[in-house]
Design an enzyme around this catalytic site. Sequence first.
Site, PDB file in Angstrom:
ATOM      1  N   SER A 248       0.830  -1.218   0.000  1.00  0.00           N
ATOM      2  CA  SER A 248       0.000   0.000   0.000  1.00  0.00           C
ATOM      3  C   SER A 248       0.860   1.262   0.000  1.00  0.00           C
ATOM      4  O   SER A 248       0.586   2.215  -0.748  1.00  0.00           O
ATOM      5  CB  SER A 248      -0.967   0.008   1.190  1.00  0.00           C
ATOM      6  OG  SER A 248      -0.297  -0.208   2.398  1.00  0.00           O
ATOM      7  N   HIS A 327       5.307 -12.901   7.459  1.00  0.00           N
ATOM      8  CA  HIS A 327       5.564 -11.529   7.033  1.00  0.00           C
ATOM      9  C   HIS A 327       6.733 -11.516   6.052  1.00  0.00           C
ATOM     10  O   HIS A 327       7.653 -12.326   6.173  1.00  0.00           O
ATOM     11  CB  HIS A 327       5.889 -10.616   8.225  1.00  0.00           C
ATOM     12  CG  HIS A 327       5.700  -9.176   7.912  1.00  0.00           C
ATOM     13  ND1 HIS A 327       6.693  -8.407   7.357  1.00  0.00           N
ATOM     14  CD2 HIS A 327       4.612  -8.372   8.024  1.00  0.00           C
ATOM     15  CE1 HIS A 327       6.222  -7.183   7.165  1.00  0.00           C
ATOM     16  NE2 HIS A 327       4.962  -7.136   7.551  1.00  0.00           N
ATOM     17  N   ASP A 382      -2.412  -8.206  11.692  1.00  0.00           N
ATOM     18  CA  ASP A 382      -3.797  -8.550  11.339  1.00  0.00           C
ATOM     19  C   ASP A 382      -4.345  -9.710  12.159  1.00  0.00           C
ATOM     20  O   ASP A 382      -5.552  -9.926  12.204  1.00  0.00           O
ATOM     21  CB  ASP A 382      -3.876  -8.899   9.849  1.00  0.00           C
ATOM     22  CG  ASP A 382      -3.470  -7.723   8.985  1.00  0.00           C
ATOM     23  OD1 ASP A 382      -3.923  -6.610   9.266  1.00  0.00           O
ATOM     24  OD2 ASP A 382      -2.680  -7.918   8.041  1.00  0.00           O
TER      25      ASP A 382
HETATM   26  N1  CMX Z   1       0.468 -19.753   5.905  1.00  0.00           N
HETATM   27  C1  CMX Z   1       0.862 -20.670   5.002  1.00  0.00           C
HETATM   28  N2  CMX Z   1       1.934 -20.525   4.186  1.00  0.00           N
HETATM   29  C2  CMX Z   1       2.624 -19.380   4.336  1.00  0.00           C
HETATM   30  C3  CMX Z   1       2.302 -18.399   5.274  1.00  0.00           C
HETATM   31  C4  CMX Z   1       1.159 -18.608   6.072  1.00  0.00           C
HETATM   32  N3  CMX Z   1       0.741 -17.702   6.964  1.00  0.00           N
HETATM   33  N4  CMX Z   1       3.182 -17.397   5.173  1.00  0.00           N
HETATM   34  C5  CMX Z   1       4.030 -17.729   4.197  1.00  0.00           C
HETATM   35  N5  CMX Z   1       3.694 -18.936   3.685  1.00  0.00           N
HETATM   36  C6  CMX Z   1       4.289 -19.617   2.536  1.00  0.00           C
HETATM   37  C7  CMX Z   1       4.222 -18.699   1.321  1.00  0.00           C
HETATM   38  O1  CMX Z   1       2.941 -18.772   0.705  1.00  0.00           O
HETATM   39  C8  CMX Z   1       5.331 -19.258   0.473  1.00  0.00           C
HETATM   40  O2  CMX Z   1       4.859 -20.427  -0.151  1.00  0.00           O
HETATM   41  P1  CMX Z   1       5.302 -20.810  -1.672  1.00  0.00           P
HETATM   42  O3  CMX Z   1       6.761 -21.059  -1.584  1.00  0.00           O
HETATM   43  O4  CMX Z   1       4.483 -22.002  -1.982  1.00  0.00           O
HETATM   44  O5  CMX Z   1       4.975 -19.618  -2.510  1.00  0.00           O
HETATM   45  C9  CMX Z   1       6.379 -19.655   1.528  1.00  0.00           C
HETATM   46  O6  CMX Z   1       5.673 -19.804   2.769  1.00  0.00           O
HETATM   47  C10 CMX Z   1       7.475 -18.615   1.728  1.00  0.00           C
HETATM   48  O7  CMX Z   1       6.870 -17.367   2.031  1.00  0.00           O
HETATM   49  P2  CMX Z   1       7.636 -16.266   2.907  1.00  0.00           P
HETATM   50  O8  CMX Z   1       8.891 -15.902   2.176  1.00  0.00           O
HETATM   51  O9  CMX Z   1       7.754 -16.698   4.319  1.00  0.00           O
HETATM   52  O10 CMX Z   1       6.598 -15.072   2.907  1.00  0.00           O
HETATM   53  P3  CMX Z   1       6.310 -14.003   1.769  1.00  0.00           P
HETATM   54  O11 CMX Z   1       7.240 -12.848   1.970  1.00  0.00           O
HETATM   55  O12 CMX Z   1       6.308 -14.615   0.409  1.00  0.00           O
HETATM   56  O13 CMX Z   1       4.824 -13.576   2.091  1.00  0.00           O
HETATM   57  C11 CMX Z   1       3.007 -12.957   3.456  1.00  0.00           C
HETATM   58  C12 CMX Z   1       4.493 -12.781   3.207  1.00  0.00           C
HETATM   59  C13 CMX Z   1       2.573 -11.972   4.538  1.00  0.00           C
HETATM   60  C14 CMX Z   1       2.254 -12.620   2.164  1.00  0.00           C
HETATM   61  C15 CMX Z   1       2.722 -14.411   3.898  1.00  0.00           C
HETATM   62  O14 CMX Z   1       3.374 -14.670   5.107  1.00  0.00           O
HETATM   63  C16 CMX Z   1       1.250 -14.726   3.990  1.00  0.00           C
HETATM   64  O15 CMX Z   1       0.623 -15.079   2.983  1.00  0.00           O
HETATM   65  N6  CMX Z   1       0.643 -14.599   5.239  1.00  0.00           N
HETATM   66  C17 CMX Z   1      -0.781 -14.777   5.409  1.00  0.00           C
HETATM   67  C18 CMX Z   1      -1.517 -13.533   4.952  1.00  0.00           C
HETATM   68  C19 CMX Z   1      -1.302 -12.389   5.930  1.00  0.00           C
HETATM   69  O16 CMX Z   1      -1.409 -12.527   7.134  1.00  0.00           O
HETATM   70  N7  CMX Z   1      -1.007 -11.200   5.384  1.00  0.00           N
HETATM   71  C20 CMX Z   1      -0.893  -9.973   6.184  1.00  0.00           C
HETATM   72  C21 CMX Z   1       0.530  -9.438   6.295  1.00  0.00           C
HETATM   73  C22 CMX Z   1       0.564  -8.132   7.052  1.00  0.00           C
HETATM   74  C23 CMX Z   1      -0.073  -7.027   6.261  1.00  0.00           C
HETATM   75  O17 CMX Z   1       0.451  -6.674   5.178  1.00  0.00           O
HETATM   76  O18 CMX Z   1      -1.128  -6.522   6.651  1.00  0.00           O
END
Ligand code: CMX
Length: 444
Positions: A248, A327, A382
């Site tokens: 954002s 995150h 969140d």
């Molecule tokens: N549940 C399941 N799998 C998860 C996960 C979770 N909470 N968080 C990360 N992973 C997975 C990713 O999907 C990724 O999988 P692939 O390799 O299959 O693509 C893997 O773990 C590696 O991801 P990462 O490097 O740890 O995390 P990213 O930087 O790619 O993504 C985020 C960060 C926040 C998008 C991710 O942790 C996520 O999807 N969390 C759940 C959604 C969420 O809570 N978002 C809010 C974040 C805060 C905000 O911006 O408001």
Amino acid sequence: MSNAEPSLHEVLANQIPAKQAELKELKEKYGDKVLGNVTVDQCIGGGRDVKSLYYETSLLDSEEGIRFRGYSIPELEDLLPSFKGDPKAGAPLPEALIWLLLTSEIPSVAQTAQLTEELRSRSKLPAHVEPMIRAFPKGMHPMTQLTIAINACQTESKFYKAYHDGTPKTDYWKPVLEDTLDVIAKMPEIAALIYRCSFKDGIVGKPGPGLDYSASFCRMLGYDNPDFDELMRLYLVIHSDHEGGNASAHTTHLVGSTLADPYLSISAGLNALAGPLHGLANQEVLGWIQDLEANFKKEGKEVNRDTITEFAWDTLNAKKVIPGYGHAVLRKTDPRYECQRQFALKYMPDDPLFKVVSTIYEVMPDILTQHGKTKNPYPNVDSHSGVLLWHYGFTEYNYYTVLFGVSRAMGALSQVFWDRALGMPLERPKSVTAEYIKKYFDEK
Ligand code: CMX
């Protein structure tokens, strides 16, 4: 405010030349030095940790969490004026945080009160916006309504007008400051109207005199409870800024770099906030808990460590994410989660949903570690915000991201102000194709 205390406009006008000189010096002294290397993984993988954004208002450390203008959340709680003035007497006021984000200075109680009044005086919506919101189809997502409504307010943009009137670049900051304050002031009016029309009787409450920004917002939403006012103050402070790389803030900065005005810029940024991997996760968390409860209720089982574990594995095995966990930068429990937990322990220790959230926190990091994918198995902001709102009867969870958006405008637009004051250029990084990458390395 006493004559001895400079106004927000005066403080900023005095600061701009020194900041411009600082940036010039940075470029002269370090301009040709290398700040990290970009790997192909980073190029393909969303640019994690690539240091290619200059951001004034906050900085995120993967272990410690966010600092706003150098101050951690506990430090802000100690230093920023509260509704009663004394910082120790309650939650920090978002108005005080806006002052800090813009000026890097902790405002006095009088300066904070002056900003409260200034925002109140700028809060009226243009005449066409209210009928437009009322005419939105029932069921349109509140975030869609929010971004359309902000765009519709763009008829008021002082920067748009100044630009087309030929204002010189060196003066852009003046109308951008006007727009920044106008948008922040109008956000609660828009958000409250969306809430009342989507979920209630369409009548927006009238805040009485002497109320701050957050309490006025609560009255417009229809809530009149001093504890809920305190929650709103804390909520609006902690969601405001999370350095520049999050979707954002980054989108707002990018769109602003085209010299689109602050209305268009923040509206674009809030469309990014509406994605489930970003701000929409706060609604997804409540949805996940509702599904969890419904799932085991039909089997006559209660929600406990075992049933949460089972449901978490079902979610992961279905190739879905656990909302509120993980995150892109943080590698520890988010301090924004911690401070919300402290609020819950103080105001609602026996709330049943808070107990569910606490039990999820007890088991989820181990589950995600075992799952072995996420780099950060800990909760983010969140994960906790919804349960606090729910406690006060605010249960319309697909509205929750709007509250995040009201807050995010404070940080993202404070940065847009500095982008224009510092003359930051159009953002335009280089993209490459698969052929380019192969050729680049194969030819080497
Ligand atoms: N549940 C399941 N799998 C998860 C996960 C979770 N909470 N968080 C990360 N992973 C997975 C990713 O999907 C990724 O999988 P692939 O390799 O299959 O693509 C893997 O773990 C590696 O991801 P990462 O490097 O740890 O995390 P990213 O930087 O790619 O993504 C985020 C960060 C926040 C998008 C991710 O942790 C996520 O999807 N969390 C759940 C959604 C969420 O809570 N978002 C809010 C974040 C805060 C905000 O911006 O408001």
